[in-house]
Write a protein that holds these residues in place. Structure first.
Motif, PDB file in Angstrom:
ATOM      1  N   LEU A 266       0.796  -1.234   0.000  1.00  0.00           N
ATOM      2  CA  LEU A 266       0.000   0.000   0.000  1.00  0.00           C
ATOM      3  C   LEU A 266       0.827   1.282   0.000  1.00  0.00           C
ATOM      4  O   LEU A 266       0.436   2.260  -0.631  1.00  0.00           O
ATOM      5  CB  LEU A 266      -0.946  -0.003   1.211  1.00  0.00           C
ATOM      6  N   ILE A 267       1.936   1.310   0.720  1.00  0.00           N
ATOM      7  CA  ILE A 267       2.781   2.504   0.794  1.00  0.00           C
ATOM      8  C   ILE A 267       4.220   2.068   0.517  1.00  0.00           C
ATOM      9  O   ILE A 267       4.709   1.151   1.155  1.00  0.00           O
ATOM     10  CB  ILE A 267       2.720   3.164   2.194  1.00  0.00           C
ATOM     11  N   PRO A 268       4.928   2.700  -0.414  1.00  0.00           N
ATOM     12  CA  PRO A 268       6.323   2.307  -0.652  1.00  0.00           C
ATOM     13  C   PRO A 268       7.159   2.365   0.622  1.00  0.00           C
ATOM     14  O   PRO A 268       7.125   3.355   1.352  1.00  0.00           O
ATOM     15  CB  PRO A 268       6.812   3.335  -1.683  1.00  0.00           C
ATOM     16  N   CYS A 269       7.888   1.290   0.879  1.00  0.00           N
ATOM     17  CA  CYS A 269       8.701   1.223   2.094  1.00  0.00           C
ATOM     18  C   CYS A 269       9.794   0.192   1.904  1.00  0.00           C
ATOM     19  O   CYS A 269       9.522  -0.931   1.468  1.00  0.00           O
ATOM     20  CB  CYS A 269       7.833   0.840   3.293  1.00  0.00           C
ATOM     21  N   GLY A 270      11.031   0.563   2.208  1.00  0.00           N
ATOM     22  CA  GLY A 270      12.149  -0.354   2.168  1.00  0.00           C
ATOM     23  C   GLY A 270      13.060  -0.098   3.345  1.00  0.00           C
ATOM     24  O   GLY A 270      12.958   0.932   4.025  1.00  0.00           O
ATOM     25  N   ALA A 271      13.952  -1.027   3.609  1.00  0.00           N
ATOM     26  CA  ALA A 271      14.879  -0.882   4.733  1.00  0.00           C
ATOM     27  C   ALA A 271      16.178  -1.614   4.429  1.00  0.00           C
ATOM     28  O   ALA A 271      16.165  -2.682   3.818  1.00  0.00           O
ATOM     29  CB  ALA A 271      14.264  -1.435   6.017  1.00  0.00           C
ATOM     30  N   VAL A 272      17.289  -1.018   4.859  1.00  0.00           N
ATOM     31  CA  VAL A 272      18.587  -1.683   4.808  1.00  0.00           C
ATOM     32  C   VAL A 272      19.019  -1.896   6.249  1.00  0.00           C
ATOM     33  O   VAL A 272      19.223  -0.931   6.996  1.00  0.00           O
ATOM     34  CB  VAL A 272      19.634  -0.840   4.051  1.00  0.00           C
ATOM     35  N   LEU A 273      19.140  -3.148   6.639  1.00  0.00           N
ATOM     36  CA  LEU A 273      19.582  -3.495   7.988  1.00  0.00           C
ATOM     37  C   LEU A 273      21.087  -3.724   7.965  1.00  0.00           C
ATOM     38  O   LEU A 273      21.618  -4.288   7.005  1.00  0.00           O
ATOM     39  CB  LEU A 273      18.863  -4.756   8.478  1.00  0.00           C
ATOM     40  N   MET A 274      21.770  -3.295   9.024  1.00  0.00           N
ATOM     41  CA  MET A 274      23.234  -3.381   9.024  1.00  0.00           C
ATOM     42  C   MET A 274      23.769  -3.443  10.444  1.00  0.00           C
ATOM     43  O   MET A 274      23.045  -3.204  11.420  1.00  0.00           O
ATOM     44  CB  MET A 274      23.819  -2.166   8.296  1.00  0.00           C
ATOM     45  N   THR A 275      25.050  -3.732  10.551  1.00  0.00           N
ATOM     46  CA  THR A 275      25.715  -3.765  11.851  1.00  0.00           C
ATOM     47  C   THR A 275      25.980  -2.341  12.343  1.00  0.00           C
ATOM     48  O   THR A 275      25.980  -1.379  11.566  1.00  0.00           O
ATOM     49  CB  THR A 275      27.043  -4.512  11.771  1.00  0.00           C
ATOM     50  N   ASP A 276      26.237  -2.233  13.638  1.00  0.00           N
ATOM     51  CA  ASP A 276      26.598  -0.930  14.204  1.00  0.00           C
ATOM     52  C   ASP A 276      27.854  -0.370  13.537  1.00  0.00           C
ATOM     53  O   ASP A 276      27.943   0.830  13.264  1.00  0.00           O
ATOM     54  CB  ASP A 276      26.837  -1.057  15.712  1.00  0.00           C
ATOM     55  N   GLY A 277      28.838  -1.230  13.288  1.00  0.00           N
ATOM     56  CA  GLY A 277      30.093  -0.765  12.713  1.00  0.00           C
ATOM     57  C   GLY A 277      29.910  -0.150  11.333  1.00  0.00           C
ATOM     58  O   GLY A 277      30.522   0.887  11.015  1.00  0.00           O
ATOM     59  N   ILE A 278      29.088  -0.755  10.494  1.00  0.00           N
ATOM     60  CA  ILE A 278      28.839  -0.205   9.158  1.00  0.00           C
ATOM     61  C   ILE A 278      28.111   1.124   9.281  1.00  0.00           C
ATOM     62  O   ILE A 278      28.462   2.115   8.613  1.00  0.00           O
ATOM     63  CB  ILE A 278      28.032  -1.199   8.310  1.00  0.00           C
ATOM     64  N   PHE A 279      27.118   1.166  10.131  1.00  0.00           N
ATOM     65  CA  PHE A 279      26.367   2.403  10.332  1.00  0.00           C
ATOM     66  C   PHE A 279      27.288   3.533  10.789  1.00  0.00           C
ATOM     67  O   PHE A 279      27.232   4.654  10.267  1.00  0.00           O
ATOM     68  CB  PHE A 279      25.265   2.158  11.362  1.00  0.00           C
TER      69      PHE A 279
END
Length: 453
Positions: A266-279
């Motif tokens: 219904l609503i465009p939504c995406g996510a990139v999950l990552m480690t604390d170190g990458i963030f």
């Protein structure tokens, strides 16, 4: 009659101002239906028809079309009149959704960057992996499909998608899927920031990795300082049974890309999950707090849609349902299609399945099949799709990078009666392909019309 005229006028507007070739293609395939309502695994057309959806918008509708709980959550969010797009505050819903996604994904994944699509998620993964490693090179697997923006397109080898768009990202290289030895040769050069790979290659024909491949890839990436990025845009959100397809293989990636089903369709939504170190490699100071962002990335409606979708998927135990019904679907398809020489294999995980066809050996079938291939490699598969839609009222599609594989990916709410209908329909169309001359003559007539167009 007036309503028909209005609808035709609207179609003409689309043809004039959006994509005339898409309209012509749907007309040619006799799949240009006008949908009035969609619910669960069914699509209802203006002429009173009912279409069974075994495509799910390419794995968007895991929770089914217009799930009432997701619709209600969005209505409530709109009625609340909250800060949907303020962009100068801390969005609480984004924090809630990020926490839930990271907990479900597990491993070392602790942070989330939100975006609007899978392609945008791939672009973010490219930037974050380069920032973290200080390297520019990117590895991708043969047969990959990661999206159609320039960065994502640089991670795909099929010339159909790439041709005509000029130079893409330099430093990208393709490796065979499921070949750990060749992967190690490339990683040993220590030139690559990331190996970006789908745990199950959907558009390559529902290609599954060997049982040890992904864990071996993760170990090799760690050894040579390359990040393992899993593109779970089609396979995530319980499509294959567990929350991530990676969970089938007990692999712990450095990043995971999600989109499609996260929105509830219904609503465009995406996510990139990552480690604390990458963030922390990207957002490493106050000065760089907004160094990578996106206008719609944490808007209230998208975050509410994501939370409501997780609620539905988990409350209705749709992952376990996908595993159970998917296994039954593949077994029943294999039994129904046994003995047909053009059916090579039925394979998949959960409710992501593929039926692979192959060239016939019988003389009476070889000539028309060869004629199809001369016109276009995807002609045979597309005729199967057309016949399923037109004659059986079932929507599906061939895989984008393997035209000989028919995809079966219904919403996870699909019921056993609907599975029965799909199996019977596929068996009927495959039987016609092996026994009916009209299957081939009608299709060749369609091919001639395509050439004239």
């Amino acid at each position: 009659m007036a309503q028909i005229a209005v609808s035709e006028a609207l179609d003409k507007h689309y043809e004039t101002h959006v994509n005339p070739q898409w309209v012509r293609l749907l007309d040619l395939l006799r799949m240009n239906a006008r949908y009035e309502r969609c619910a669960g695994a069914e699509l209802f057309t203006a002429g009173g028809g009912r279409i069974l959806d075994f495509l799910s918008g390419y794995c968007v509708h895991n929770a089914g079309h217009n799930h009432p709980a997701i619709v209600a959550a969005l209505r409530e969010e709109l009625d609340r009149g909250g800060p949907a797009m303020l962009q100068s505050h801390v969005p609480e819903l984004a924090g809630q959704l990020a926490g839930r996604l990271c907990r479900r994904a597990g491993g070392r994944l602790a942070k989330a960057f939100f975006c609007s699509s899978g392609s945008e998620g791939v672009e973010a993964a490219i930037k974050f992996s380069r920032a973290h490693t200080g390297r520019a090179g990117l590895l991708y697997a043969e047969g990959a499909f990661h999206g159609l923006t320039c960065g994502a397109l640089s991670l795909m080898g099929d010339p159909f998608w790439r041709d005509g768009f000029g130079p893409l990202l330099p430093g990208t290289e393709m490796v065979p899927f499921n070949d750990a030895a060749e992967l190690e040769k490339r990683l040993a050069t220590r030139r690559f920031a990331a190996y970006i790979v789908e745990p199950v290659q959907a558009e390559a024909g529902i290609r599954l990795p060997g049982p040890d491949y992904l864990c071996a890839a993760a170990a090799l990436c760690r050894r040579y300082g390359t990040l393992l990025v899993l593109d779970e845009v089609q396979t995530g959100l319980y499509r294959t049974g567990p929350f991530l397809a990676a969970h089938h293989y007990s692999v712990e990636p450095d990043m995971v890309i999600l989109a499609k089903a996260l929105s509830g369709g219904l609503i465009p939504c995406g996510a990139v999950l990552m480690t604390d170190g990458i963030f922390d490699s990207v957002y490493d100071s106050l000065h760089r707090a907004i160094v990578h962002t996106s206008t719609f990335s944490e808007n209230g409606l998208a975050m509410r849609a994501g939370l409501a979708t997780l609620d539905v998927l988990e409350a209705e135990d749709l992952g376990a349902r996908a595993a159970r019904i998917g296994q039954d679907l593949r077994q029943r398809l294999a039994e129904a299609l046994a003995g047909y020489e053009m059916v090579r294999e039925v394979r998949g995980l959960g409710l992501l399945s593929g039926i692979e066809f192959t060239a016939p050996s019988l003389l009476r079938l070889r000539a028309p099949f060869a004629a199809f291939r001369r016109i276009h490699p995807g002609m045979f598969g597309q005729v199967i799709v057309m016949r399923l839609f037109r004659d059986q009222g079932i929507l599906t599609q061939i895989c984008g990078n393997n035209f000989m594989v028919l995809k079966a990916a219904p919403p996870l709410v699909v019921n056993e009666e609907q599975v029965d209908r799909f199996v019977e329909a596929v068996a009927g169309v495959v039987r016609d392909a092996h026994t009916s001359g009209s299957f081939w003559s009608e299709a060749l007539g369609m091919a001639r019309r395509a050439i004239r167009i």
